[in-house]
Design an enzyme around this catalytic site. Sequence first.
Site, PDB file in Angstrom:
ATOM      1  N   CYS A   1      -4.082  -4.306   1.129  1.00  7.76           N
ATOM      2  CA  CYS A   1      -2.900  -5.086   1.497  1.00  7.76           C
ATOM      3  C   CYS A   1      -2.373  -4.507   2.813  1.00  7.76           C
ATOM      4  O   CYS A   1      -3.117  -3.882   3.560  1.00  7.76           O
ATOM      5  CB  CYS A   1      -1.850  -5.053   0.385  1.00  7.76           C
ATOM      6  N   TYR A   2      -1.098  -4.684   3.102  1.00 11.44           N
ATOM      7  CA  TYR A   2      -0.530  -4.182   4.349  1.00 11.44           C
ATOM      8  C   TYR A   2      -0.429  -2.656   4.367  1.00 11.44           C
ATOM      9  O   TYR A   2      -0.895  -1.994   5.283  1.00 11.44           O
ATOM     10  CB  TYR A   2       0.867  -4.772   4.588  1.00 11.44           C
TER      11      TYR A   2
END
Length: 109
Positions: free
Chosen positions: A68-69
């Site tokens: 993810c981020y």
Amino acid sequence: MTMPTFHHLDIPALDDWLAGEARLTLVDIRDPLSFAQGHIPGSCRLDNDSVATFLEEATPDIPLVVVCYHGHSSQQAAAWLAGQGFREVYSLDGGFTEWQHRHPDRVAR
């Protein structure tokens, strides 16, 4: 009742796996624009629209790494995927942001 578990994976370990051409599945749960602007080579984008097809086609015996981020929302996704029958699931600590910081030359666009 025990919850399905996932493991944490750090950037150097993923780097080693990729350098050694380890057999694994990389999924990126970031939004489409962020993914298009850059992602870890070999990763595929996974979202609510594509997850059903992914579950049908993926091999549950191959290690699965969720990106993810920053490595936070991937934990929830990794736990959910572990509950879907994947035997070895990892959440990438630091996420794509840390990967890009450490390996700016190893980002696919």
